[in-house]
Design an enzyme around this catalytic site. Sequence first.
Site, PDB file in Angstrom:
ATOM      1  N   GLY A  47      -2.638   8.434  -4.180  1.00  0.00           N
ATOM      2  CA  GLY A  47      -1.952   9.629  -4.668  1.00  0.00           C
ATOM      3  C   GLY A  47      -0.701   9.963  -3.883  1.00  0.00           C
ATOM      4  CG  ASP A  48       3.533  10.995  -2.772  1.00  0.00           C
ATOM      5  OD1 ASP A  48       3.415  10.800  -1.562  1.00  0.00           O
ATOM      6  OD2 ASP A  48       4.527  11.598  -3.247  1.00  0.00           O
ATOM      7  CE  LYS A  80      -3.837   2.313   0.366  1.00  0.00           C
ATOM      8  NZ  LYS A  80      -3.459   3.004  -0.902  1.00  0.00           N
ATOM      9  CB  SER A  89      -5.500   4.951   1.896  1.00  0.00           C
ATOM     10  OG  SER A  89      -5.294   6.048   1.041  1.00  0.00           O
ATOM     11  CD  GLN A 135       3.353   4.751   2.252  1.00  0.00           C
ATOM     12  OE1 GLN A 135       3.951   5.536   1.547  1.00  0.00           O
ATOM     13  NE2 GLN A 135       2.278   5.102   2.937  1.00  0.00           N
ATOM     14  CG  ASN A 147      -4.007  16.238  -0.432  1.00  0.00           C
ATOM     15  OD1 ASN A 147      -3.548  15.582   0.493  1.00  0.00           O
ATOM     16  ND2 ASN A 147      -5.302  16.306  -0.664  1.00  0.00           N
ATOM     17  CB  THR A 169      -2.101  13.648   4.361  1.00  0.00           C
ATOM     18  OG1 THR A 169      -2.491  12.519   3.597  1.00  0.00           O
ATOM     19  CG2 THR A 169      -0.646  13.555   4.728  1.00  0.00           C
ATOM     20  CE  LYS A 192       4.816   7.436  -2.257  1.00  0.00           C
ATOM     21  NZ  LYS A 192       4.150   7.939  -1.043  1.00  0.00           N
ATOM     22  CE  LYS A 231       4.176   7.546   5.528  1.00  0.00           C
ATOM     23  NZ  LYS A 231       3.864   8.438   4.382  1.00  0.00           N
TER      24      LYS A 231
HETATM   25  P1  NDP Z   1       0.925  17.858  -4.198  1.00  0.00           P
HETATM   26  O1  NDP Z   1       1.373  17.484  -5.543  1.00  0.00           O
HETATM   27  O2  NDP Z   1      -0.519  18.072  -3.938  1.00  0.00           O
HETATM   28  O3  NDP Z   1       1.684  19.172  -3.692  1.00  0.00           O
HETATM   29  C1  NDP Z   1       3.075  19.199  -3.631  1.00  0.00           C
HETATM   30  C2  NDP Z   1       3.508  20.553  -3.163  1.00  0.00           C
HETATM   31  O4  NDP Z   1       4.901  20.536  -2.872  1.00  0.00           O
HETATM   32  C3  NDP Z   1       3.326  21.628  -4.226  1.00  0.00           C
HETATM   33  O5  NDP Z   1       3.125  22.859  -3.612  1.00  0.00           O
HETATM   34  C4  NDP Z   1       4.666  21.584  -4.939  1.00  0.00           C
HETATM   35  O6  NDP Z   1       4.993  22.769  -5.652  1.00  0.00           O
HETATM   36  C5  NDP Z   1       5.604  21.376  -3.797  1.00  0.00           C
HETATM   37  N1  NDP Z   1       6.808  20.679  -4.260  1.00  0.00           N
HETATM   38  C6  NDP Z   1       6.867  19.487  -4.891  1.00  0.00           C
HETATM   39  N2  NDP Z   1       8.135  19.169  -5.207  1.00  0.00           N
HETATM   40  C7  NDP Z   1       8.881  20.188  -4.760  1.00  0.00           C
HETATM   41  C8  NDP Z   1      10.259  20.460  -4.798  1.00  0.00           C
HETATM   42  N3  NDP Z   1      11.117  19.591  -5.340  1.00  0.00           N
HETATM   43  N4  NDP Z   1      10.680  21.608  -4.216  1.00  0.00           N
HETATM   44  C9  NDP Z   1       9.815  22.492  -3.664  1.00  0.00           C
HETATM   45  N5  NDP Z   1       8.483  22.283  -3.619  1.00  0.00           N
HETATM   46  C10 NDP Z   1       8.033  21.166  -4.160  1.00  0.00           C
HETATM   47  O7  NDP Z   1       1.497  16.722  -3.220  1.00  0.00           O
HETATM   48  P2  NDP Z   1       1.078  16.348  -1.739  1.00  0.00           P
HETATM   49  O8  NDP Z   1       0.626  17.555  -1.013  1.00  0.00           O
HETATM   50  O9  NDP Z   1       0.193  15.168  -1.814  1.00  0.00           O
HETATM   51  O10 NDP Z   1       2.457  15.838  -1.149  1.00  0.00           O
HETATM   52  C11 NDP Z   1       3.343  16.683  -0.417  1.00  0.00           C
HETATM   53  C12 NDP Z   1       4.254  15.845   0.447  1.00  0.00           C
HETATM   54  O11 NDP Z   1       3.464  15.078   1.355  1.00  0.00           O
HETATM   55  C13 NDP Z   1       5.104  14.814  -0.301  1.00  0.00           C
HETATM   56  O12 NDP Z   1       6.329  14.652   0.371  1.00  0.00           O
HETATM   57  C14 NDP Z   1       4.299  13.525  -0.165  1.00  0.00           C
HETATM   58  O13 NDP Z   1       5.108  12.390  -0.295  1.00  0.00           O
HETATM   59  C15 NDP Z   1       3.778  13.691   1.244  1.00  0.00           C
HETATM   60  N6  NDP Z   1       2.610  12.909   1.604  1.00  0.00           N
HETATM   61  C16 NDP Z   1       1.457  12.963   0.870  1.00  0.00           C
HETATM   62  C17 NDP Z   1       0.355  12.238   1.264  1.00  0.00           C
HETATM   63  C18 NDP Z   1      -0.951  12.339   0.541  1.00  0.00           C
HETATM   64  O14 NDP Z   1      -1.912  11.730   1.025  1.00  0.00           O
HETATM   65  N7  NDP Z   1      -1.064  13.071  -0.518  1.00  0.00           N
HETATM   66  C19 NDP Z   1       0.402  11.337   2.423  1.00  0.00           C
HETATM   67  C20 NDP Z   1       1.640  11.407   3.171  1.00  0.00           C
HETATM   68  C21 NDP Z   1       2.693  12.150   2.745  1.00  0.00           C
HETATM   69  P3  NDP Z   1       4.782  22.831  -7.254  1.00  0.00           P
HETATM   70  O15 NDP Z   1       3.310  23.061  -7.431  1.00  0.00           O
HETATM   71  O16 NDP Z   1       5.628  23.956  -7.699  1.00  0.00           O
HETATM   72  O17 NDP Z   1       5.245  21.520  -7.792  1.00  0.00           O
HETATM   73  O1  2IT Z   2       3.093   8.931   1.555  1.00  0.00           O
HETATM   74  C1  2IT Z   2       1.946   8.501   1.771  1.00  0.00           C
HETATM   75  O2  2IT Z   2       1.644   7.943   2.820  1.00  0.00           O
HETATM   76  C2  2IT Z   2       0.944   8.683   0.723  1.00  0.00           C
HETATM   77  N1  2IT Z   2       1.251   9.263  -0.316  1.00  0.00           N
HETATM   78  C3  2IT Z   2      -0.432   8.120   0.884  1.00  0.00           C
HETATM   79  C4  2IT Z   2      -0.455   6.676   0.491  1.00  0.00           C
HETATM   80  C5  2IT Z   2      -1.824   6.031   0.459  1.00  0.00           C
HETATM   81  O3  2IT Z   2      -1.841   4.849   0.090  1.00  0.00           O
HETATM   82  O4  2IT Z   2      -2.833   6.650   0.784  1.00  0.00           O
END
Ligand code: NDP
Ligand code: 2IT
Length: 450
Positions: free
Chosen positions: A167-168, A92, A382, A113, A243, A212, A128, A116
Amino acid sequence: MPSTMTHPIDRIYQTILKRDPDQLEFHQATYEVLTSLKPLVDQEPKLSEVVDRLVEPERVIMFRVPWVDDKNVAQVNRGFRVQFNSAIGPYKGGLRFHPSVNLSIMKFLAFEQIFKNSLSGLPIGGGKGGSDFDPKGKSDGEVMRFCQSFMSELAHHIGADTDIPAGDIGVGGREIGFLFGQFKRLKKVFEGGVLTGKGLSYGGSLMRPEATGYGCAYFAQEMLTAKQNSLEGKTLTVSGSGNVAQYCVEKANQLGAKAITMSDSSGFIMDENGIDAQKLAFVMELKNVKHGRISEYVDRYKGARYYEHKKPWAVPCDFAFPCATQNEIDASDARDLVSNGCLGVAEGANMPSTPEAIEIFVENKVLFGPAKAANAGGVATSALEMSQNSQRISWTREDVDARLHTIMNDIYKNASLAAERVGKKDNLLVGANVAGFLKVANAMMAQGVV
Ligand code: NDP
Ligand code: 2IT
């Protein structure tokens, strides 16, 4: 053990370096966990056999993703799925679409993961995936064709009881919709539980988009409550505007805090009056619908300022929420946070703090909520989506939120207890690694050498 002998954990780490010398992010993630596990292995040497297997993915799938852009030109990207560990449940973990994606990043994320997901208390293994596809500037049609091609290969490897992506970075509701549509078409079956983060009309869970960010704010609240403090009245710096960042700001606002920064890969905005609900709605529309840049915030809200190519960590704050990407807080950022009196950091992103930054936080008694614990609310919800899909019912928003809140509080409790158990009271990083590991290790030992 005699000082001339190599510690089994050091030997395992040397093997990782030798096998994959270029995978720096994977080295970073494994080094941190292995260091946390050393005292446990000293107590119970047979655990090192499990650790030996745990650092090698069960399976790595890499594939070509050909697609045709709007100018009718053929493009090719690389697709990945790392199925790291299935000891306690099906693989997952999310899918990341970002140009920086490579095998090292996929492996570090899948490895994290495992722990976590174990910490979440739910029966899910670690995986992943993703691609070096860059969604920026692509039309909906291009994103759809890319997702369809990506799923044409991935569909052979996933299933509701096998491997469940979500998603991520770069993968949200739109992408999950396209991926699900193609899976259903190829397999000729409506298998709701094969992906999570789905739209509400076709099997998604209420609260998954929020989970998240909300979970991260709940976790920070719990860290502060343990110190007879709270988020109420605190000033926060947040990075990212995707997100996780959006819903972290939303929940922090509801808990009485004031977030004053958000960012994207081009820079950050600072709004000293606070990014309130109305301004956050603007950010959500800007980022989720218009796919615009965070700099546009200052055109709309004149009191705010934009700092190009800068990160928000030098802005004085009480609590910091890195919610963008890996290694976004380095030693110099950590020193800025400490010298400005920051009380705590909760990691919404995966591995956002470098090892040097974490050391600085620990030395200076900054409360530190590691990613594996602080951002586990997304994957936990999830897993709740999977439960609802199996039961063919939908829970209410209140029900899912209450479960999420309980899960985050339990993660805090379990990580704290595990830290104490290995003599590292208050070190949630060690606690999260140890607690996450023990459940997986027990399952692996029970299942033999597989
Ligand atoms: P999104 O794609 O929704 O948003 C990512 C954000 O981070 C955007 O603002 C993006 O800017 C910025 N970003 C991405 N890459 C970089 C970079 N190299 N340098 C600076 N800024 C950057 O992703 P999420 O919000 O889903 O994910 C954000 C973080 O949270 C990640 O590390 C992800 O692994 C983690 N995460 C996400 C989960 C989820 O459920 N979605 C769960 C647990 C962890 P820009 O628009 O310019 O790309
Ligand atoms: O990093 C993470 O935990 C996620 N991107 C969410 C993974 C999931 O299966 O919901």
